[in-house]
Motif scaffolding. Structure first.
Motif, PDB file in Angstrom:
ATOM      1  N   CYS A 127     -12.750  -5.750   2.706  1.00  0.00           N
ATOM      2  CA  CYS A 127     -11.439  -6.133   3.233  1.00  0.00           C
ATOM      3  C   CYS A 127     -11.176  -5.345   4.507  1.00  0.00           C
ATOM      4  O   CYS A 127     -11.598  -4.197   4.643  1.00  0.00           O
ATOM      5  CB  CYS A 127     -10.346  -5.839   2.210  1.00  0.00           C
ATOM      6  N   ARG A 128     -10.457  -5.973   5.413  1.00  0.00           N
ATOM      7  CA  ARG A 128     -10.166  -5.348   6.702  1.00  0.00           C
ATOM      8  C   ARG A 128      -8.959  -4.431   6.552  1.00  0.00           C
ATOM      9  O   ARG A 128      -7.912  -4.825   6.049  1.00  0.00           O
ATOM     10  CB  ARG A 128      -9.884  -6.424   7.747  1.00  0.00           C
ATOM     11  N   ASN A 129      -9.111  -3.208   7.006  1.00  0.00           N
ATOM     12  CA  ASN A 129      -8.026  -2.219   6.959  1.00  0.00           C
ATOM     13  C   ASN A 129      -7.063  -2.421   8.115  1.00  0.00           C
ATOM     14  O   ASN A 129      -7.341  -3.162   9.055  1.00  0.00           O
ATOM     15  CB  ASN A 129      -8.595  -0.797   7.058  1.00  0.00           C
ATOM     16  N   ALA A 130      -5.953  -1.710   8.056  1.00  0.00           N
ATOM     17  CA  ALA A 130      -4.971  -1.765   9.144  1.00  0.00           C
ATOM     18  C   ALA A 130      -5.539  -1.189  10.438  1.00  0.00           C
ATOM     19  O   ALA A 130      -5.143  -1.602  11.525  1.00  0.00           O
ATOM     20  CB  ALA A 130      -3.712  -1.000   8.744  1.00  0.00           C
ATOM     21  N   ASP A 131      -6.497  -0.246  10.324  1.00  0.00           N
ATOM     22  CA  ASP A 131      -7.087   0.344  11.528  1.00  0.00           C
ATOM     23  C   ASP A 131      -8.193  -0.523  12.136  1.00  0.00           C
ATOM     24  O   ASP A 131      -8.786  -0.158  13.140  1.00  0.00           O
ATOM     25  CB  ASP A 131      -7.617   1.747  11.237  1.00  0.00           C
ATOM     26  N   GLY A 132      -8.477  -1.678  11.528  1.00  0.00           N
ATOM     27  CA  GLY A 132      -9.458  -2.611  12.083  1.00  0.00           C
ATOM     28  C   GLY A 132     -10.845  -2.486  11.507  1.00  0.00           C
ATOM     29  O   GLY A 132     -11.716  -3.268  11.847  1.00  0.00           O
ATOM     30  N   GLY A 133     -11.076  -1.523  10.632  1.00  0.00           N
ATOM     31  CA  GLY A 133     -12.386  -1.374  10.004  1.00  0.00           C
ATOM     32  C   GLY A 133     -12.483  -2.171   8.712  1.00  0.00           C
ATOM     33  O   GLY A 133     -11.472  -2.619   8.158  1.00  0.00           O
ATOM     34  N   TRP A 134     -13.695  -2.362   8.234  1.00  0.00           N
ATOM     35  CA  TRP A 134     -13.931  -3.078   6.984  1.00  0.00           C
ATOM     36  C   TRP A 134     -14.307  -2.066   5.916  1.00  0.00           C
ATOM     37  O   TRP A 134     -15.088  -1.151   6.143  1.00  0.00           O
ATOM     38  CB  TRP A 134     -15.053  -4.094   7.168  1.00  0.00           C
ATOM     39  N   ARG A 135     -13.731  -2.233   4.712  1.00  0.00           N
ATOM     40  CA  ARG A 135     -14.000  -1.322   3.597  1.00  0.00           C
ATOM     41  C   ARG A 135     -14.449  -2.150   2.403  1.00  0.00           C
ATOM     42  O   ARG A 135     -13.825  -3.166   2.062  1.00  0.00           O
ATOM     43  CB  ARG A 135     -12.742  -0.529   3.240  1.00  0.00           C
ATOM     44  N   ALA A 136     -15.540  -1.711   1.779  1.00  0.00           N
ATOM     45  CA  ALA A 136     -16.054  -2.417   0.612  1.00  0.00           C
ATOM     46  C   ALA A 136     -15.077  -2.292  -0.544  1.00  0.00           C
ATOM     47  O   ALA A 136     -14.473  -1.237  -0.771  1.00  0.00           O
ATOM     48  CB  ALA A 136     -17.417  -1.850   0.215  1.00  0.00           C
ATOM     49  N   VAL A 137     -14.879  -3.400  -1.251  1.00  0.00           N
ATOM     50  CA  VAL A 137     -13.998  -3.431  -2.423  1.00  0.00           C
ATOM     51  C   VAL A 137     -14.769  -4.092  -3.559  1.00  0.00           C
ATOM     52  O   VAL A 137     -15.842  -4.650  -3.360  1.00  0.00           O
ATOM     53  CB  VAL A 137     -12.691  -4.213  -2.129  1.00  0.00           C
ATOM     54  N   THR A 138     -14.191  -4.049  -4.742  1.00  0.00           N
ATOM     55  CA  THR A 138     -14.833  -4.720  -5.870  1.00  0.00           C
ATOM     56  C   THR A 138     -14.757  -6.227  -5.679  1.00  0.00           C
ATOM     57  O   THR A 138     -13.840  -6.750  -5.038  1.00  0.00           O
ATOM     58  CB  THR A 138     -14.170  -4.327  -7.194  1.00  0.00           C
TER      59      THR A 138
END
Length: 168
Positions: A127-138
């Motif tokens: 999912c895309r974070n507010a800072d513009g990066g992508w973070r792995a989620v379940t």
């Protein structure tokens, strides 16, 4: 001999320039070819030594993290494959779909393959974070939300994933 033709007279200089027989002439190129073969063998061994660890998945290499850091999810439409070289690893990233959650975040499911011997393949969701990066989620968290059409996804990619204004 004084009446002999001067053109036919052989001097010591002419004798030195006389061509050698073929069995003596061939030896110099055999020596050179042998030296060239040895140099090629040494070069091949050195090249193999330098490439022996390249593109091999080391234990603990997180290919999902490499895919997230590469920026492939930012610009690659779903269904397309992008090949990347990251940290001496060749990986392929293929986004599968994009969903928009009620809170406005975009999540993408994707496959990532490490082209090595043996090859590795993983599926993940980020999912895309507010800072513009992508973070792995379940995967179950990423599956929630409305599936974006190809056109809507192309618009989000085109405007750097900014959410459209809410409807009035």
């Amino acid at each position: 001999m004084p009446n002999a033709d001067p053109r036919r007279r052989q001097t010591a200089h002419d004798a030195a320039r006389k061509p050698r027989p073929w069995w003596e002439r061939g030896l110099h190129w055999i020596r050179r070819a042998r030296l060239a073969g040895i140099a090629a063998l040494i070069g091949a061994i050195a090249l193999g030594w330098n490439l022996r660890d390249r593109d091999v998945a080391a234990p603990g290499v997180d290919i999902v993290a490499l895919a997230l850091d590469s920026g492939a999810l930012e610009v690659t439409p779903s269904g397309h494959v992008v090949t990347l070289i990251a940290n001496d690893a060749v990986i392929e990233v293929r986004p599968l779909d994009t969903r928009r959650h009620a809170d406005g975040r975009h999540c993408r499911s994707f496959d990532v393959s490490h082209l090595a011997d043996p090859p590795q393949r993983q599926s993940a969701t980020a999912c895309r974070n507010a800072d513009g990066g992508w973070r792995a989620v379940t995967a179950d968290h990423g599956a929630n939300g409305d599936l974006l059409s190809a056109e809507a996804e192309a618009r989000r990619i085109g405007d750097d994933w900014r959410a459209p204004p809410p409807p009035p």
